[in-house]
Design an enzyme around this catalytic site. Structure first.
Site, PDB file in Angstrom:
ATOM      1  N   GLY A   1       0.782  -1.246   0.000  1.00 43.95           N
ATOM      2  CA  GLY A   1       0.000   0.000   0.000  1.00 43.95           C
ATOM      3  C   GLY A   1       0.805   1.282   0.000  1.00 43.95           C
ATOM      4  O   GLY A   1       0.315   2.317   0.464  1.00 43.95           O
TER       5      GLY A   1
ATOM      6  N   HIS B   1       0.484   1.327 -13.265  1.00 41.19           N
ATOM      7  CA  HIS B   1       1.261   0.162 -13.692  1.00 41.19           C
ATOM      8  C   HIS B   1       2.734   0.579 -13.768  1.00 41.19           C
ATOM      9  O   HIS B   1       3.047   1.645 -14.293  1.00 41.19           O
ATOM     10  CB  HIS B   1       0.767  -0.323 -15.062  1.00 41.19           C
ATOM     11  CG  HIS B   1       1.461  -1.573 -15.511  1.00 41.19           C
ATOM     12  ND1 HIS B   1       1.202  -2.807 -14.949  1.00 41.19           N
ATOM     13  CD2 HIS B   1       2.438  -1.773 -16.430  1.00 41.19           C
ATOM     14  CE1 HIS B   1       1.990  -3.715 -15.514  1.00 41.19           C
ATOM     15  NE2 HIS B   1       2.737  -3.119 -16.418  1.00 41.19           N
TER      16      HIS B   1
END
Ligand code: GRF
Length: 219
Positions: free
Chosen positions: A15, A112
């Site tokens: 995270g 990404h």
């Protein structure tokens, strides 16, 4: 300022991108409010971190559902129940069905760790090193059903250095991700990213180079 957009952040692990968004959302003029964080993995470290920041964070364990659709129905209910307007994938490692993606059309972003359309999918850094590219980077894009594709909101490039390992390259790209995502989300949530066909055009009136979140930085 217009009402802040309520976002739901999807994670699967550490995270760190989520944290960069939480930090950005603390800025008074940031156009986003984090309504919830959802992980498909109950052991994701990011869940505790979100809770420590006072953000509602839940696990929806995909392994407990008989199908991808059943998992996504629960996820969808959690997001819509929290009043989420924009879904922000940040290291969410679960393939999504076309039906789920289309139900959030133009309202779901992903990051990404490559300069898309190069190196879609997993093991991006290893494949970039094997290909011998000299520039790597990361991409924030609007999510479309095909894996790691969709209109590109923003990209950041970093050099590939001689002697780089997968780990050293990943760390350099990750540092860029942490700067890129807050910028791209700000642009998108404020309406400054206009989707036109499969491209995104930035509304220049909403791009402020003096903004500390502006990417690329002027220096
Ligand atoms: C990031 O590199 C992201 O681009 C990729 O997975 C990683 C997640 O890292 N999809 P974190 O959970 O945000 O720290």
């Amino acid at each position: 300022m217009a009402a802040k957009k309520r976002i739901g952040i999807l994670i699967s692990g550490r995270g760190s991108n989520m944290v960069s968004l939480i930090e950005a959302a603390r800025l008074p003029d940031y156009p986003v409010e984090i309504a919830c964080v959802v992980s498909n993995r109950p052991d994701a470290a990011g869940l505790d971190r979100a809770r420590a920041e006072g953000i509602p964070a839940i696990a929806i364990d995909h392994k407990l559902f008989p199908s991808r659709e059943a998992f996504e129905a629960e996820l969808d209910a959690a997001l819509r129940g929290a009043g989420v307007e924009l879904v922000v994938c940040a290291g969410f490692m679960r393939k999504m069905t076309a039906g789920f993606v289309e139900s959030w059309r133009d309202a779901m972003l992903n990051i990404h760790p490559s300069l898309l359309p190069s190196f879609k999918g997993l093991d991006t850094h290893a494949r970039a090193l094997a290909a011998g590219v000299k520039v790597a980077g990361c991409t924030v894009h609007v999510v479309r059903p095909e894996l790691d594709s969709g209109p590109i909101v923003a990209q950041a490039a970093v050099p590939v250095l001689d002697g780089d390992t997968e780990e050293s390259l990943a760390a350099r790209v990750l540092a860029a991700e942490h700067r890129l995502y807050p910028h791209a989300l700000k642009l998108f949530a404020s309406g400054g990213a206009v989707i036109s066909g499969e491209r995104v055009e930035a509304d220049q009136g909403l791009v402020n180079p003096a903004d500390p979140l502006f990417w690329p930085p002027l220096d």
